[in-house]
Scaffold this motif. Sequence first.
Motif, short mmCIF file in Angstrom:
data_model
loop_
_atom_site.label_atom_id
_atom_site.label_comp_id
_atom_site.label_asym_id
_atom_site.label_seq_id
_atom_site.Cartn_x
_atom_site.Cartn_y
_atom_site.Cartn_z
N UNK A 1 45.18 64.51 25.24
CA UNK A 1 45.29 63.20 24.58
C UNK A 1 46.71 62.64 24.70
N UNK A 2 47.70 63.54 24.66
CA UNK A 2 49.09 63.09 24.79
C UNK A 2 49.34 62.39 26.13
N UNK A 3 48.54 62.72 27.13
CA UNK A 3 48.70 62.12 28.46
C UNK A 3 47.73 60.98 28.71
N UNK A 4 46.98 60.61 27.70
CA UNK A 4 46.10 59.46 27.84
C UNK A 4 44.74 59.76 28.42
N UNK A 5 44.30 61.00 28.32
CA UNK A 5 42.98 61.40 28.81
C UNK A 5 42.70 60.88 30.22
N UNK A 6 41.84 59.88 30.38
CA UNK A 6 41.44 59.43 31.72
C UNK A 6 42.56 58.75 32.49
N UNK A 7 43.67 58.48 31.85
CA UNK A 7 44.84 57.93 32.54
C UNK A 7 45.30 58.86 33.65
N UNK A 8 45.14 60.15 33.46
CA UNK A 8 45.54 61.14 34.46
C UNK A 8 44.76 60.92 35.75
N UNK A 9 43.46 60.74 35.64
CA UNK A 9 42.62 60.50 36.82
C UNK A 9 42.98 59.18 37.50
N UNK A 10 43.27 58.17 36.70
CA UNK A 10 43.66 56.88 37.28
C UNK A 10 44.95 57.01 38.08
N UNK A 11 45.94 57.69 37.52
CA UNK A 11 47.21 57.89 38.22
C UNK A 11 47.01 58.72 39.49
N UNK A 12 46.17 59.73 39.40
CA UNK A 12 45.89 60.57 40.57
C UNK A 12 45.23 59.76 41.68
N UNK A 13 44.31 58.89 41.31
CA UNK A 13 43.62 58.07 42.32
C UNK A 13 44.56 57.08 42.99
N UNK A 14 45.69 56.79 42.35
CA UNK A 14 46.71 55.92 42.94
C UNK A 14 47.69 56.72 43.80
N UNK A 15 47.51 58.03 43.84
CA UNK A 15 48.41 58.87 44.64
C UNK A 15 49.57 59.45 43.87
#
Length: 177
Positions: free
Chosen positions: A21-35
């Motif tokens: 949760x501290x990292x924003x949950x699905x935000x991690x996947x979004x950032x990963x998909x951006x490289x």
Amino acid sequence: MDFALSQEQEMFSGYVRKYLDEYGQTNIAREYSKGNLGLLHTLNSGLAELGCNSINVEEEYGGMGLGSLDMVPVFEECGRALLPGLLLETNGLVVPLIQQFGTEKQKQTFLPDIASGKCLFSIAWLEKGGSYRPSSIQLEAKEEGDDFLLNGTKIMVPETELAEYLIVAVRTSEGSS
């Protein structure tokens, strides 16, 4: 049969959820998909510090020596966060394979690094037009001294850019299985 998590598993699940949760949950996947792999590397280091990578690794190799069921809360929380990465492949597939079928040298080489979060594996299983059945494996491995020469192609290998090692399903002799 009772499939409920134990009190300890529930508590650990809460720690993992709070950390993600501290990292924003699905935000991690979004950032990963951006490289952007930096956030994922940071997050994986934190999960290792929490002990997520060492749960099912035997104690003599730096792990906690718990069972595969103790990984369930971690996998549930990673799924909830849509967390990319190789924790499932490494701990869910590779650790049991190495512990059951690996040589002592392989166990000493890989398990401590997996437990500490320093080493991730991916699985190269699927081939074009194939399935996950052993009879579909066409990639050949021919022994050459102490090494094997691989001849063939694997497709859809998860997260190869994150993996230090691959487990590759190969055929060493002709046959239908």
